[in-house]
Design an enzyme around this catalytic site. Structure first.
Site, PDB file in Angstrom:
ATOM      1  N   TYR A 161       1.318  -0.706  -0.386  1.00 12.87           N
ATOM      2  CA  TYR A 161       0.010  -0.118   0.031  1.00 12.87           C
ATOM      3  C   TYR A 161       0.495   1.219  -0.015  1.00 12.87           C
ATOM      4  O   TYR A 161       0.308   2.316  -1.220  1.00 12.87           O
ATOM      5  CB  TYR A 161      -0.815   0.005   1.267  1.00 12.87           C
ATOM      6  CG  TYR A 161      -1.326   1.079   1.360  1.00 12.87           C
ATOM      7  CD1 TYR A 161      -3.373   0.780   0.989  1.00 12.87           C
ATOM      8  CD2 TYR A 161      -1.631   1.997   2.079  1.00 12.87           C
ATOM      9  CE1 TYR A 161      -3.949   1.716   0.171  1.00 12.87           C
ATOM     10  CE2 TYR A 161      -2.384   3.460   2.431  1.00 12.87           C
ATOM     11  CZ  TYR A 161      -3.532   2.770   1.261  1.00 12.87           C
ATOM     12  OH  TYR A 161      -4.791   4.511   1.037  1.00 12.87           O
ATOM     13  N   LYS A 165       0.813   3.855  -3.198  1.00 13.39           N
ATOM     14  CA  LYS A 165       0.636   5.744  -2.563  1.00 13.39           C
ATOM     15  C   LYS A 165       1.738   6.410  -3.429  1.00 13.39           C
ATOM     16  O   LYS A 165       1.565   7.348  -3.856  1.00 13.39           O
ATOM     17  CB  LYS A 165      -0.494   5.673  -1.906  1.00 13.39           C
ATOM     18  CG  LYS A 165      -1.765   5.077  -1.588  1.00 13.39           C
ATOM     19  CD  LYS A 165      -2.636   5.180  -2.111  1.00 13.39           C
ATOM     20  CE  LYS A 165      -3.875   4.650  -2.046  1.00 13.39           C
ATOM     21  NZ  LYS A 165      -4.638   5.062  -2.840  1.00 13.39           N
ATOM     22  N   THR A 196     -14.855   6.762   6.447  1.00 11.66           N
ATOM     23  CA  THR A 196     -15.339   5.901   5.459  1.00 11.66           C
ATOM     24  C   THR A 196     -15.674   4.225   5.761  1.00 11.66           C
ATOM     25  O   THR A 196     -14.491   4.322   7.065  1.00 11.66           O
ATOM     26  CB  THR A 196     -14.706   6.184   4.443  1.00 11.66           C
ATOM     27  OG1 THR A 196     -13.371   5.663   3.844  1.00 11.66           O
ATOM     28  CG2 THR A 196     -13.976   7.286   3.347  1.00 11.66           C
TER      29      THR A 196
END
Length: 263
Positions: A161, A165, A196
């Site tokens: 990840y 990114k 979220t």
């Protein structure tokens, strides 16, 4: 000619962006999953937006090209906001690399032929990209179909990840020249923890306690709201940012600064 706004990702951030910048424009919302896409599009229509949903797997270059082509056929592409992605807490390394890394490259590549003077593209990266220990310049420039061969993160989803990114940030920097030559702009936004469904799933993961503790340690004491991210996207896609391209805006409540200077 109708102005078109394309938003990938029908989650909380994508819908917040569509609401913030979609008024008076044709909104094309894209997501890999038909049910949440239909729900989000229906909600936007009920609020008066001219919204259309197109099922799109951003890991599939053919699907992303079809999305870009459909958007261009609907009018002038005013903005593309790429929020779709997966997280380290809920996805495998392969999924992270295919969606967050290669998928973003597909979006950058597919929309380039269709942008025009005034178009603004914003890709959602992450604060995690600022934690990368080394830059791999190949991530910025190799063809999208070769990205997996230069990733090299083993079986660690968090490392995948972070790399994905950081690659988003680097790839946007490298793409800025091509976009500039078409009169368009492209930037990344790097959020910290945003409230979220994806962030809630991360909070429930083994690393969630550490993630939430960082919010207190850095002094902000809360997550961001999707509307706060949408506000920055509105700036980057609006008339007040015409000289901003090829860069990243960090929106993390001071977490990256805390990690660098106070951890």
């Amino acid at each position: 000619m109708t102005d078109v706004v394309v938003v990938t990702g029908a989650g909380g951030m994508g819908v917040a962006v569509a609401r913030r910048i979609g008024s008076g424009r044709a909104v094309i919302l894209a997501d890999a999953f038909a049910e949440p896409l239909s729900q989000a599009t229906g909600a936007l229509r009920a609020e008066g937006y001219a919204a259309e949903g197109i099922v799109t797997d951003i890991a599939d270059p053919v699907a992303v090209t079809a999305l870009a082509t459909a958007a261009a056929g609907a009018g002038r592409i005013a903005a593309v906001v790429h929020t779709a992605g997966v997280s380290a807490a809920t996805a495998t390394v392969q999924q992270i690399l295919e969606v967050d890394l290669v998928g973003t490259a597909h979006v950058i590549d597919a929309f380039l032929p269709f942008v025009s003077p005034g178009t603004s593209v914003v890709c959602i990266a992450s604060m995690a990209g600022h934690q990368a220990r080394a830059d791999n310049s190949a991530l910025a420039t190799v063809p999208a179909d070769e990205l997996l061969s230069v990733a090299g993160v083993g079986d660690d989803p968090i490392a995948a990840y972070i790399l994905a990114k950081r690659a988003n940030q680097l790839r946007v920097q490298a793409a800025a020249l091509a976009y500039n030559r078409r009169g368009a702009r492209i930037n990344t936004v790097s959020p910290g923890v945003v409230s979220t469904a994806m962030a809630r799933a991360e909070a429930d993961s083994p690393s969630g306690e550490h993630m939430l503790a960082m919010l207190d340690a850095c002094g902000i004491g809360r997550t961001a709201t999707p509307a706060e991210i949408a506000e920055v996207v509105a700036f980057l896609t609006g008339p007040g940012s015409l000289y901003i391209t090829g860069t990243d805006i960090l929106i993390d409540g001071g977490q990256a600064a805390w990690l660098r200077w106070h951890q």
